[in-house]
Write an enzyme that holds these catalytic residues in place. Structure first.
Site, PDB file in Angstrom:
ATOM      1  N   ALA A  35      -3.195 -14.155  36.220  1.00 41.63           N
ATOM      2  CA  ALA A  35      -3.020 -13.442  35.481  1.00 41.63           C
ATOM      3  C   ALA A  35      -2.808 -11.691  36.855  1.00 41.63           C
ATOM      4  CB  ALA A  35      -4.545 -12.676  35.409  1.00 41.63           C
TER       5      ALA A  35
ATOM      6  N   ALA B 236      -6.107 -11.207  29.586  1.00 34.12           N
ATOM      7  CA  ALA B 236      -6.377  -9.751  28.789  1.00 34.12           C
ATOM      8  C   ALA B 236      -6.176  -9.223  27.283  1.00 34.12           C
ATOM      9  CB  ALA B 236      -6.708  -8.437  29.472  1.00 34.12           C
TER      10      ALA B 236
ATOM     11  N   LYS C 296       0.055  -7.823  45.678  1.00 37.00           N
ATOM     12  CA  LYS C 296      -0.127  -9.599  45.628  1.00 37.00           C
ATOM     13  C   LYS C 296      -0.097  -9.619  46.987  1.00 37.00           C
ATOM     14  CE  LYS C 296       0.575 -12.548  42.730  1.00 37.00           C
ATOM     15  NZ  LYS C 296       0.477 -12.342  41.854  1.00 37.00           N
TER      16      LYS C 296
ATOM     17  N   THR D 257       3.853 -14.294  44.967  1.00 35.40           N
ATOM     18  CA  THR D 257       5.070 -14.364  44.782  1.00 35.40           C
ATOM     19  C   THR D 257       6.286 -14.307  46.300  1.00 35.40           C
ATOM     20  OG1 THR D 257       6.985 -12.067  44.516  1.00 35.40           O
ATOM     21  CG2 THR D 257       4.917 -11.254  44.464  1.00 35.40           C
ATOM     22  N   ASP D 258       7.682 -14.154  46.253  1.00 34.79           N
ATOM     23  CA  ASP D 258       8.344 -14.192  47.543  1.00 34.79           C
ATOM     24  C   ASP D 258       8.601 -12.945  48.242  1.00 34.79           C
ATOM     25  OD1 ASP D 258      10.213 -13.489  45.606  1.00 34.79           O
ATOM     26  OD2 ASP D 258      11.951 -14.769  46.466  1.00 34.79           O
ATOM     27  N   GLU D 259       8.019 -12.025  47.221  1.00 35.02           N
ATOM     28  CA  GLU D 259       8.351 -10.072  47.557  1.00 35.02           C
ATOM     29  C   GLU D 259       7.144  -9.936  48.040  1.00 35.02           C
ATOM     30  OE1 GLU D 259       9.343  -8.008  44.066  1.00 35.02           O
ATOM     31  OE2 GLU D 259       9.462  -9.643  42.010  1.00 35.02           O
TER      32      GLU D 259
HETATM   33  P1  NAD Z   1       3.639 -11.559  32.533  1.00 37.24           P
HETATM   34  O1  NAD Z   1       3.226  -9.860  32.996  1.00 37.24           O
HETATM   35  O2  NAD Z   1       3.783 -12.569  31.669  1.00 37.24           O
HETATM   36  O3  NAD Z   1       1.759 -12.032  33.001  1.00 37.24           O
HETATM   37  C1  NAD Z   1       0.544 -11.866  33.264  1.00 37.24           C
HETATM   38  C2  NAD Z   1      -0.383 -12.071  31.788  1.00 37.24           C
HETATM   39  O4  NAD Z   1      -1.890 -11.692  32.533  1.00 37.24           O
HETATM   40  C3  NAD Z   1      -0.316 -11.785  31.134  1.00 37.24           C
HETATM   41  O5  NAD Z   1      -0.694 -11.693  29.355  1.00 37.24           O
HETATM   42  C4  NAD Z   1      -1.541 -10.468  31.183  1.00 37.24           C
HETATM   43  O6  NAD Z   1      -1.902 -10.148  29.652  1.00 37.24           O
HETATM   44  C5  NAD Z   1      -2.923 -11.226  31.633  1.00 37.24           C
HETATM   45  N1  NAD Z   1      -3.023 -10.052  32.824  1.00 37.24           N
HETATM   46  C6  NAD Z   1      -2.723  -8.670  32.898  1.00 37.24           C
HETATM   47  N2  NAD Z   1      -4.044  -8.176  33.710  1.00 37.24           N
HETATM   48  C7  NAD Z   1      -5.303  -9.114  32.931  1.00 37.24           C
HETATM   49  C8  NAD Z   1      -6.584  -8.785  33.478  1.00 37.24           C
HETATM   50  N3  NAD Z   1      -6.682  -7.814  34.032  1.00 37.24           N
HETATM   51  N4  NAD Z   1      -7.163  -9.833  33.619  1.00 37.24           N
HETATM   52  C9  NAD Z   1      -6.643 -10.414  32.470  1.00 37.24           C
HETATM   53  N5  NAD Z   1      -5.323 -11.014  31.926  1.00 37.24           N
HETATM   54  C10 NAD Z   1      -4.089  -9.732  32.679  1.00 37.24           C
HETATM   55  O7  NAD Z   1       3.282 -12.200  34.540  1.00 37.24           O
HETATM   56  P2  NAD Z   1       4.542 -13.487  34.742  1.00 37.24           P
HETATM   57  O8  NAD Z   1       5.951 -13.497  35.486  1.00 37.24           O
HETATM   58  O9  NAD Z   1       3.923 -14.395  34.033  1.00 37.24           O
HETATM   59  O10 NAD Z   1       4.161 -13.879  36.803  1.00 37.24           O
HETATM   60  C11 NAD Z   1       2.594 -14.715  36.375  1.00 37.24           C
HETATM   61  C12 NAD Z   1       2.612 -14.700  37.822  1.00 37.24           C
HETATM   62  O11 NAD Z   1       3.547 -15.497  38.787  1.00 37.24           O
HETATM   63  C13 NAD Z   1       1.747 -13.082  38.418  1.00 37.24           C
HETATM   64  O12 NAD Z   1       0.191 -13.464  38.947  1.00 37.24           O
HETATM   65  C14 NAD Z   1       2.722 -12.727  39.666  1.00 37.24           C
HETATM   66  O13 NAD Z   1       3.191 -12.285  40.367  1.00 37.24           O
HETATM   67  C15 NAD Z   1       4.186 -14.305  39.909  1.00 37.24           C
HETATM   68  N6  NAD Z   1       5.416 -14.175  40.209  1.00 37.24           N
HETATM   69  C16 NAD Z   1       5.777 -13.902  38.594  1.00 37.24           C
HETATM   70  C17 NAD Z   1       6.912 -13.995  38.748  1.00 37.24           C
HETATM   71  C18 NAD Z   1       8.198 -14.052  38.937  1.00 37.24           C
HETATM   72  O14 NAD Z   1       9.520 -13.778  38.373  1.00 37.24           O
HETATM   73  N7  NAD Z   1       8.499 -13.393  36.459  1.00 37.24           N
HETATM   74  C19 NAD Z   1       7.759 -14.184  40.311  1.00 37.24           C
HETATM   75  C20 NAD Z   1       6.805 -14.591  41.509  1.00 37.24           C
HETATM   76  C21 NAD Z   1       5.695 -14.268  41.538  1.00 37.24           C
HETATM   77  P1  TYD Z   2      12.952  -7.658  38.249  1.00 42.43           P
HETATM   78  O1  TYD Z   2      13.576  -8.683  36.691  1.00 42.43           O
HETATM   79  O2  TYD Z   2      12.580  -6.261  37.161  1.00 42.43           O
HETATM   80  O3  TYD Z   2      12.808  -8.433  39.122  1.00 42.43           O
HETATM   81  P2  TYD Z   2      12.122  -8.224  40.605  1.00 42.43           P
HETATM   82  O4  TYD Z   2      12.028  -7.058  40.793  1.00 42.43           O
HETATM   83  O5  TYD Z   2      10.894  -8.751  40.801  1.00 42.43           O
HETATM   84  O6  TYD Z   2      13.108  -8.707  41.358  1.00 42.43           O
HETATM   85  O7  TYD Z   2      14.230  -7.204  38.176  1.00 42.43           O
HETATM   86  C1  TYD Z   2      15.522  -8.286  38.889  1.00 42.43           C
HETATM   87  C2  TYD Z   2      16.795  -7.365  39.649  1.00 42.43           C
HETATM   88  O8  TYD Z   2      17.425  -7.043  38.449  1.00 42.43           O
HETATM   89  C3  TYD Z   2      16.523  -6.618  40.857  1.00 42.43           C
HETATM   90  O9  TYD Z   2      17.069  -6.397  41.654  1.00 42.43           O
HETATM   91  C4  TYD Z   2      15.975  -4.850  39.869  1.00 42.43           C
HETATM   92  C5  TYD Z   2      17.147  -4.836  38.948  1.00 42.43           C
HETATM   93  N1  TYD Z   2      17.735  -4.844  37.495  1.00 42.43           N
HETATM   94  C6  TYD Z   2      18.290  -4.522  37.094  1.00 42.43           C
HETATM   95  O10 TYD Z   2      19.071  -4.178  37.382  1.00 42.43           O
HETATM   96  N2  TYD Z   2      18.612  -3.823  35.897  1.00 42.43           N
HETATM   97  C7  TYD Z   2      17.431  -4.090  35.193  1.00 42.43           C
HETATM   98  O11 TYD Z   2      17.131  -3.300  34.419  1.00 42.43           O
HETATM   99  C8  TYD Z   2      15.965  -4.271  36.054  1.00 42.43           C
HETATM  100  C9  TYD Z   2      14.775  -4.527  34.987  1.00 42.43           C
HETATM  101  C10 TYD Z   2      15.843  -4.763  36.755  1.00 42.43           C
END
Ligand code: NAD
Ligand code: TYD
Length: 382
Positions: free
Chosen positions: A97, A49, A180, A150-152
């Site tokens: 997404a 999106a 999630k 996610t592990d969250e």
């Molecule tokens: P991100 O926020 O960087 O990217 C999300 C993407 O999804 C974006 O390109 C956005 O435009 C698109 N999007 C959002 N809403 C949409 C919709 N309604 N329709 C179509 N596209 C849409 O996220 P990320 O960090 O790349 O995470 C990707 C996946 O991995 C997610 O499902 C997230 O829950 C999971 N995940 C991420 C992490 C992490 O550390 N980043 C860890 C565990 C799991």
């Molecule tokens: P984040 O990258 O937001 O990932 P998540 O909340 O999904 O684990 O944050 C990673 C860790 O860092 C989390 O314990 C929150 C902390 N954090 C800060 O201390 N300062 C910040 O500005 C941000 C964005 C996160």
């Protein structure tokens, strides 16, 4: 970087037609690059999106490749998704997404329910119809639906608790992790109810290139380059288990090719680090690598701020199932991955500078200034 059995993987590969949702985001775009490089004969369709987190520049190198197609659209749009699955004869979905940032979910939970729960449901339903129509003709084995999570969803660990495994009960604490968790349950239910070949992965915190600068690691890198405060929430003792995004992509590749439908696989980096230690390490590498930093040493920018509400204390992944059953292991230590990531942010100012838009600044004002925001004041403790 990966030690997984490459030869066996590519020899077992047949040409796929894969739909990658969220492929313009951080992990999704890394995965698109991984897939296109590894499987150049596959059809790769990205549906995204382009929310604030989606960025077409992440995919610029692929725009003219004939096997690649980008479609801007919402996963909640059932007609669009159904048409796309049929028109492209998709057999594999890799679903990334999502609304992905915990802090944003505290400020605005509604969009998380919409995209993460309703959007995942819409995709699952569209895929079910598509799969049921085709399955009689081409056979069940062709299809896969990978739901990336996610592990969250497992909640928070105390320091002495064992790491999360696939049977750890769900206990999500933020609107993000709750949304999630809801989508994971739906993906699981589609396997048990309809026999649809869904696979679920739950991974720890990713980092690497193309990471939007609202998450901890890219935010710290960029703030150091700009000489801005490095906000560490609470006492900085929260622990995250860092997974290099390239390792994550190779794990997802294994799961698509060799995972058992209906199964869940935990993916982690074996890299548990306290936030404050991680931030200090980033400062140290930046001091070494970044000439002419506005503030040096960068540690002088570390600023402890009010904690995030409901802040999970510790995440840690037990990834022994994917190692045992699919032969995958993370290859990158946090020190190696951080060095690579920092180099990337140092050399790709043109990528991140335009992201610091007015909307972005407004978001940060909300986080740090609103009465119901996350941090009402900075408490400098150097
Ligand atoms: P991100 O926020 O960087 O990217 C999300 C993407 O999804 C974006 O390109 C956005 O435009 C698109 N999007 C959002 N809403 C949409 C919709 N309604 N329709 C179509 N596209 C849409 O996220 P990320 O960090 O790349 O995470 C990707 C996946 O991995 C997610 O499902 C997230 O829950 C999971 N995940 C991420 C992490 C992490 O550390 N980043 C860890 C565990 C799991
Ligand atoms: P984040 O990258 O937001 O990932 P998540 O909340 O999904 O684990 O944050 C990673 C860790 O860092 C989390 O314990 C929150 C902390 N954090 C800060 O201390 N300062 C910040 O500005 C941000 C964005 C996160």
């Amino acid at each position: 970087m990966s030690k997984e059995p490459l030869a066996s993987q590519s020899s077992s590969h047949r040409d796929r037609r894969i739909l990658i949702t969220g492929g313009a985001g951080f992990i999704g775009s890394n995965f698109v690059h991984h897939w296109c490089k590894r499987y150049p004969n596959d059809r790769v369709v990205v549906l995204d999106a382009l929310t604030y987190a989606g960025n077409l520049n992440n995919l610029a190198a692929l725009q003219n490749q004939p096997q690649f197609r980008f479609v801007q659209g919402n996963i909640c749009d059932a007609v669009l998704v159904q048409n796309l699955l049929q028109e492209e004869a998709i057999d594999t979905v890799a679903h990334f997404a999502a609304e992905s940032h915990v802090d944003r979910s505290i400020l605005n939970p509604g969009s998380f329910i919409q995209t993460n729960v309703v959007g995942t449901f819409t995709l699952l339903e569209a895929f079910r119809h598509h799969w049921q129509t085709d399955v009689a003709q081409v056979g069940r084995d062709r299809y896969r639906f990978l739901h990336v999570s996610t592990d969250e969803v497992y909640g928070s660990l105390a320091p002495e608790d064992p790491a999360f495994c696939e049977t750890t009960p769900y206990a999500p604490n933020s609107p993000y992790s709750a949304s999630k968790a809801g989508s994971d349950h739906l993906a699981r239910a589609y396997f048990h109810t309809y026999g649809m070949p869904t696979l679920i992965t739950n991974c720890s915190n990713n980092y690497g290139p193309y990471h939007f600068p609202e998450k901890l690691i890219p935010l710290m890198c960029i703030n150091i380059l700009l000489g801005k405060p490095l906000p560490v929430y609470g006492d900085g003792q929260n622990v995250r288990d860092w997974l290099y995004v390239g390792d994550h992509c190779s794990a997802l590749d294994r799961v698509i090719h060799a995972g058992q439908p209906g199964e869940t696989y935990n993916i982690g980096g074996n890299n548990e680090v306290k936030n404050i230690e991680l931030v200090r390490l980033i400062c140290q590498v930046m001091d070494e690598r970044g000439p002419d930093l506005p503030v040096s040493p960068a540690e002088n920018l570390i600023t402890f701020v009010q904690d995030r509400p409901g802040h999970d204390r510790r995440y840690a992944i037990n990834a022994s199932k994917i190692q045992r059953e699919l032969g995958w292991m993370p290859q990158v230590t946090v020190e190696q991955g951080l060095r690579h990531t920092i180099e990337w942010y140092l050399h790709n100012r043109d990528w991140w500078q335009p992201l610091l838009s007015e909307d972005y600044q407004r978001y940060y004002q909300q986080v740090y200034a609103a009465p119901e925001g996350l941090s009402q004041e900075y408490v400098v403790q150097r």
